[in-house]
Design an enzyme around this catalytic site. Structure first.
Site, PDB file in Angstrom:
ATOM      1  N   GLU A   1      -7.216  -8.529 -46.884  1.00  0.00           N
ATOM      2  CA  GLU A   1      -7.882  -8.806 -48.162  1.00  0.00           C
ATOM      3  C   GLU A   1      -7.745  -7.708 -49.221  1.00  0.00           C
ATOM      4  O   GLU A   1      -8.550  -7.655 -50.148  1.00  0.00           O
ATOM      5  CB  GLU A   1      -9.379  -9.113 -47.930  1.00  0.00           C
ATOM      6  CG  GLU A   1      -9.590 -10.342 -47.070  1.00  0.00           C
ATOM      7  CD  GLU A   1     -11.047 -10.733 -46.913  1.00  0.00           C
ATOM      8  OE1 GLU A   1     -11.362 -11.885 -47.249  1.00  0.00           O
ATOM      9  OE2 GLU A   1     -11.856  -9.904 -46.439  1.00  0.00           O
TER      10      GLU A   1
ATOM     11  N   HIS B   1     -11.785  -2.775 -47.616  1.00  0.00           N
ATOM     12  CA  HIS B   1     -12.997  -2.737 -46.780  1.00  0.00           C
ATOM     13  C   HIS B   1     -13.335  -1.288 -46.402  1.00  0.00           C
ATOM     14  O   HIS B   1     -13.787  -1.016 -45.290  1.00  0.00           O
ATOM     15  CB  HIS B   1     -12.838  -3.580 -45.500  1.00  0.00           C
ATOM     16  CG  HIS B   1     -12.795  -5.055 -45.754  1.00  0.00           C
ATOM     17  ND1 HIS B   1     -13.915  -5.792 -46.077  1.00  0.00           N
ATOM     18  CD2 HIS B   1     -11.768  -5.941 -45.735  1.00  0.00           C
ATOM     19  CE1 HIS B   1     -13.580  -7.065 -46.238  1.00  0.00           C
ATOM     20  NE2 HIS B   1     -12.278  -7.189 -46.047  1.00  0.00           N
TER      21      HIS B   1
ATOM     22  N   ASP C   1     -16.710  -0.608 -42.914  1.00  0.00           N
ATOM     23  CA  ASP C   1     -16.471  -1.586 -43.982  1.00  0.00           C
ATOM     24  C   ASP C   1     -17.090  -1.060 -45.269  1.00  0.00           C
ATOM     25  O   ASP C   1     -17.570   0.080 -45.317  1.00  0.00           O
ATOM     26  CB  ASP C   1     -17.027  -2.971 -43.607  1.00  0.00           C
ATOM     27  CG  ASP C   1     -16.220  -4.094 -44.235  1.00  0.00           C
ATOM     28  OD1 ASP C   1     -16.052  -4.093 -45.470  1.00  0.00           O
ATOM     29  OD2 ASP C   1     -15.724  -4.973 -43.499  1.00  0.00           O
TER      30      ASP C   1
HETATM   31  C1  ACM Z   1     -11.308 -11.399 -42.241  1.00  0.00           C
HETATM   32  O1  ACM Z   1     -12.101 -12.305 -41.962  1.00  0.00           O
HETATM   33  N1  ACM Z   1     -11.292 -10.870 -43.452  1.00  0.00           N
HETATM   34  C2  ACM Z   1     -10.385 -10.872 -41.269  1.00  0.00           C
END
Ligand code: ACM
Length: 535
Positions: free
Chosen positions: A335, A269, A202
């Site tokens: 995201e 991420h 991440d």
């Molecule tokens: C997530 O909680 N962004 C998968």
């Protein structure tokens, strides 16, 4: 009323006397498909034989290992039962097709115990149920004196409702040591979970050794993001798993019929990877000119999906596939702010060249490169539900987290899905009033709400319900810095989710669950799980 209650109590006492023992009511979690209580109990003694043949032996030896510490008995094994000697017999029978790969029957009489299954995982789950029929002291690591090891006589038939019963760990945010992951796996196995997704990479850290790019883990695991942003959260921020560590964890989990599903995040991420390899980022030149420690906040966490980045992530996935036998490989996909691509001249040029209408399509194009790549090795891509935007890759499985809509759309389009909605499965959310709970990321997810979840929403057409592989609970690690805190966030909510994933819908009853849970928590206490007490 009083007289009736007195008679009932008297009746129970008489039953107990007649049986010679009172081994208590079964309180198994997750609730089995059917439990028939009979009179009496089987008493485990040093003379009890463990009987198994062929592949059933591997499970029998796990049972012996489990029973030894608390009883002090060194139980002997045999390949057949002699006369009516007291025995626990494990049998595999390919004809028991109704039991599927994970089902079992557990037959406890005064004279002996038989666990039967079609396949070894079924025996393993039968053993997990047997553990819960014994006194809670059986979970003690030291010899528990003055305990009578009685198992109530029952006949249990059991198979799981779903094939994917998962939890997610997040060592990217706060590293989790190998022994702590193993301990977590042990407790998962007791609850018949069978998938552990590990969020390995991440913005805050890269936690897996990749031989082709050694600095990814060596430098990418040294980020102090948590320390700065959260005001210091404990000693376990740094660290990564070597490939040897990974092999050991995969083996350990497999012995407990748990598949570790690796998650390598992309295209967002990915900050830790970009810090180490600025050429992956949107502005490689300016970023690469900065000293390492100044790059962390400038990466935007988002790669630019130019051919070099595609090749990089395929290289990473190649080593990941060598390490993890999981049929499913998770590539994140959540995201991503694709506006950064929409506004970038190089990415605009790439979209034009590839004839993509917008940055959402560029996102899909990138995910599809990974889907095709994994499919060549007969692996299946899994991603968070954002991978639906801009078109879903043909072989993709969707993990529905932003509610159920993504899962519904994907299942109705014939894709497999795992339900993981924030509303019912985010165990990093508060589980009580925030003022009386440790700091959490937000939300409100009490035990009863987890328990109420049904992973098959009505909006999924009946013929597509089979595409719902199951359900998964998430333990995102931003605010979880210690193994004790992890326990606290996980249990008892994960016990409720275990029942959501395993037990038939019509067998679910929250009050009954809480009654069983009170006894179950004695087991978790004996194991040393730092669960949250019931309200
Ligand atoms: C997530 O909680 N962004 C998968």
């Amino acid at each position: 009323m009083r007289l009736g209650a007195a008679l009932l109590v008297a009746g129970v006492v008489v039953l107990g006397l007649a049986a010679g023992v009172d081994a208590g009511e079964p309180s198994v979690i997750p609730q089995p498909v059917s439990v028939q209580r009979r009179e009496g109990a089987f008493r485990l003694t040093p003379q009890t034989r463990i009987v198994a043949r062929g592949p059933a032996w591997a499970e029998a030896s796990k049972l012996i290992d489990f029973l030894t510490p608390a009883t002090g008995f060194v139980l002997r094994g045999a390949t057949s039962r002699q006369g009516d000697e007291p025995a626990i017999e494990l049998t595999l029978d390919r004809n028991l097709s109704d039991l599927g790969d994970e089902g079992y029957t557990l037959d406890v009489t005064r004279g002996g115990i038989t666990i039967a299954a079609r396949r070894p995982p079924g025996l393993f789950y039968g053993i997990q149920t047997l553990r819960q029929l014994l006194p809670a002291a059986i979970f003690s690591k030291a010899k528990a004196d003055d305990v009578t090891w009685d198992v109530p006589c029952v006949y249990i038939t059991d198979t799981p409702r779903f094939q994917w019963r998962g939890l997610l760990l997040d060592p990217a945010r706060h590293f989790i040591s190998v022994p702590d992951v193993k301990r977590f796996i042990d407790v998962m196995a007791l609850h018949k979970f069978n998938h552990l997704q590990v969020h390995l990479t991440d913005n805050e850290g890269w936690r897996i050794e990749i031989r082709k790019y050694p600095q990814l883990a060596q430098l990418g695991s040294q980020m102090d993001w948590n320390l700065r942003r959260r005001g210091g959260t404990g000693p376990r921020r740094f660290g990564f798993y070597t490939q040897e560590d990974i092999r050991e964890l995969v083996r350990y989990a497999a012995e407990r019929y748990i598949t570790i599903v690796p998650e390598i995040e992309m295209p967002f991420h990915t900050g830790a990877a970009i810090v180490v390899h600025p050429e992956l980022g949107i502005t490689p030149g300016p970023l690469g000119a900065l000293p390492l420690e100044q790059r962390w906040y400038k990466t935007r966490g988002l790669i630019a999906p130019r051919p070099r980045a595609v090749a990089f992530f395929q290289d990473v996935l190649t080593e990941v596939m060598e390490l993890f036998p999981s049929a499913h490989i998770h590539i994140g996909g959540d995201e991503a702010n694709t506006e950064h691509w929409a506004n970038d001249p190089e990415m605009q040029e790439q979209m034009k060249r590839l004839e993509l209408a917008d940055a959402h399509e560029l996102h899909s194009w990138f995910i599809a490169r990974m889907d095709v790549f994994l499919a060549q090795y007969e692996r299946r891509l899994v991603g968070w539900d954002e991978i639906l935007q801009g078109g879903l890759a043909p072989g993709a499985t969707v993990m529905s987290w932003r509610g159920e809509q993504g899962g519904i759309a994907a299942a109705n389009a014939g894709h497999d899905v795992v339900m993981a909605p924030t509303s019912h499965t985010y165990f990093d959310y508060y589980q009580g009033p925030p003022e009386s709970e440790p700091l959490a990321i937000g939300g409100n997810l009490p035990l009863a709400r987890v328990y109420s979840y049904d992973p098959i929403p009505e909006a999924i057409a009946a013929e597509n319900a089979r595409h719902v592989l199951g359900v998964q609970g998430q333990l995102w690690g931003e605010y979880i810095a210690t193994a004790e805190h992890l326990d606290y966030m996980a249990y008892p909510r994960a016990a409720a989710l275990a029942e959501v994933g395993w037990s038939p819908r019509e067998r679910k009853d929250y009050d009954d669950f809480v009654g069983r849970l009170e006894r179950h928590l004695q087991r978790l206490k004996t194991i040393g799980v730092h669960f949250r007490a019931l309200d």
